[in-house]
Design a protein around this motif. Sequence first.
Motif, PDB file in Angstrom:
ATOM      1  N   THR A 188     -84.848  26.846 -12.339  1.00  0.00           N
ATOM      2  CA  THR A 188     -84.416  25.787 -12.015  1.00  0.00           C
ATOM      3  C   THR A 188     -85.232  24.589 -11.607  1.00  0.00           C
ATOM      4  O   THR A 188     -85.219  23.290 -11.805  1.00  0.00           O
ATOM      5  CB  THR A 188     -83.607  25.910 -10.504  1.00  0.00           C
ATOM      6  N   ASP A 189     -86.569  24.954 -11.310  1.00  0.00           N
ATOM      7  CA  ASP A 189     -87.637  23.849 -11.180  1.00  0.00           C
ATOM      8  C   ASP A 189     -88.030  23.192 -12.484  1.00  0.00           C
ATOM      9  O   ASP A 189     -88.304  21.999 -12.658  1.00  0.00           O
ATOM     10  CB  ASP A 189     -89.167  24.570 -10.592  1.00  0.00           C
ATOM     11  N   SER A 207     -85.145  20.999 -13.014  1.00  0.00           N
ATOM     12  CA  SER A 207     -85.459  19.622 -12.207  1.00  0.00           C
ATOM     13  C   SER A 207     -86.143  18.556 -12.890  1.00  0.00           C
ATOM     14  O   SER A 207     -85.999  17.486 -12.556  1.00  0.00           O
ATOM     15  CB  SER A 207     -85.511  20.247 -10.705  1.00  0.00           C
ATOM     16  N   GLU A 208     -87.491  19.346 -13.120  1.00  0.00           N
ATOM     17  CA  GLU A 208     -88.317  18.369 -13.518  1.00  0.00           C
ATOM     18  C   GLU A 208     -88.131  17.712 -15.082  1.00  0.00           C
ATOM     19  O   GLU A 208     -88.491  16.601 -15.066  1.00  0.00           O
ATOM     20  CB  GLU A 208     -89.988  19.183 -13.602  1.00  0.00           C
ATOM     21  N   LYS A 242     -81.491  16.734 -11.692  1.00  0.00           N
ATOM     22  CA  LYS A 242     -81.070  17.560 -10.690  1.00  0.00           C
ATOM     23  C   LYS A 242     -79.671  18.344 -11.204  1.00  0.00           C
ATOM     24  O   LYS A 242     -79.242  19.338 -10.875  1.00  0.00           O
ATOM     25  CB  LYS A 242     -80.720  16.757  -9.437  1.00  0.00           C
ATOM     26  N   ALA A 283     -79.915  21.148 -13.197  1.00  0.00           N
ATOM     27  CA  ALA A 283     -80.565  22.217 -12.299  1.00  0.00           C
ATOM     28  C   ALA A 283     -79.363  22.858 -11.564  1.00  0.00           C
ATOM     29  O   ALA A 283     -79.429  24.250 -11.532  1.00  0.00           O
ATOM     30  CB  ALA A 283     -81.792  21.935 -11.647  1.00  0.00           C
ATOM     31  N   ASN A 284     -78.729  22.336 -11.035  1.00  0.00           N
ATOM     32  CA  ASN A 284     -77.377  22.803 -10.299  1.00  0.00           C
ATOM     33  C   ASN A 284     -76.552  23.608 -11.176  1.00  0.00           C
ATOM     34  O   ASN A 284     -75.974  24.475 -10.838  1.00  0.00           O
ATOM     35  CB  ASN A 284     -76.750  21.586  -9.705  1.00  0.00           C
ATOM     36  N   VAL A 333     -83.285  23.230  -5.262  1.00  0.00           N
ATOM     37  CA  VAL A 333     -82.894  22.126  -5.982  1.00  0.00           C
ATOM     38  C   VAL A 333     -83.001  20.786  -5.290  1.00  0.00           C
ATOM     39  O   VAL A 333     -83.565  19.907  -5.608  1.00  0.00           O
ATOM     40  CB  VAL A 333     -81.621  22.087  -6.786  1.00  0.00           C
ATOM     41  N   TRP A 334     -82.030  20.901  -4.055  1.00  0.00           N
ATOM     42  CA  TRP A 334     -82.097  19.984  -3.225  1.00  0.00           C
ATOM     43  C   TRP A 334     -83.472  19.492  -2.713  1.00  0.00           C
ATOM     44  O   TRP A 334     -83.808  18.207  -2.758  1.00  0.00           O
ATOM     45  CB  TRP A 334     -81.239  20.057  -2.136  1.00  0.00           C
ATOM     46  N   TYR A 350     -86.547  20.184  -4.043  1.00  0.00           N
ATOM     47  CA  TYR A 350     -87.170  19.771  -5.026  1.00  0.00           C
ATOM     48  C   TYR A 350     -87.230  18.396  -5.174  1.00  0.00           C
ATOM     49  O   TYR A 350     -88.214  17.268  -5.322  1.00  0.00           O
ATOM     50  CB  TYR A 350     -86.851  20.433  -6.222  1.00  0.00           C
ATOM     51  N   HIS A 351     -86.048  17.742  -4.970  1.00  0.00           N
ATOM     52  CA  HIS A 351     -85.745  16.231  -5.350  1.00  0.00           C
ATOM     53  C   HIS A 351     -86.318  15.538  -4.196  1.00  0.00           C
ATOM     54  O   HIS A 351     -86.422  14.429  -4.282  1.00  0.00           O
ATOM     55  CB  HIS A 351     -84.457  15.870  -5.777  1.00  0.00           C
TER      56      HIS A 351
END
Length: 230
Positions: free
Chosen positions: A64-65, A68-69, A73, A76-77, A138-139, A141-142
Amino acid sequence: MRRFVPIIYGMNLFGYRFFGKSGLYCLSAAATILANIEVVLLIHAFGMEQTLGNVLFASTFLATDILSECEGKREANKAVFLGIFASLLFLVLSQSWLYYIPSENDLMSGPIRAVFSNTPRMLLTSLTVYAVSQLFDVWLYHKWWAFTERLFGDRRRFLWLRNNGSTLISQLLNPLLFTVLAFWGTYGMGILFSIFISSYGIYVFTSLLDTPVVYLARRICEKKEEKKGR
């Protein structure tokens, strides 16, 4: 266990390199299912008692990271929800196996029942913990990303901070919730505490190790974007 970390993390990188985000979706779903089976086993590793499956669960945070990157987002979700769906499907199917009448020549019904009759509580607990900790990861991270970009005016920098800052905090939630919900009433407080401490220790170790992998994944993503731009 240590020798399997590079292999499992390497599979995330391999999946993303050759299959893109679809490869990470598949790995997240597979790792979630397999970790839910492994988690019923108690092992000794790094001088501590812990559940098997910690590294596989940690690899889903890596996936998921990376998403995300490199993908955003929403993607990732999506990997988190696919993991939840895969676990629900596995739960329904694995429990249906217990209702079949085994043949008189069957040799595997006993071991299968021994493993999967204990699985529903683990899977339901894992689903809850997985959903809460992963969506939070995820939340966060952003949130870290927005914070560092606003503070320094650079979107690309501080990958290590958003990667570790989100994973180390969300991973604290993971073993705490899982240990209480899955093993309360099964083991004494001493073993519960040992499981929690050892699990989080493994997560700290694996989280720090996955940072170079996220950097490599971002480089893979950038090379793909460069080829598209030509």
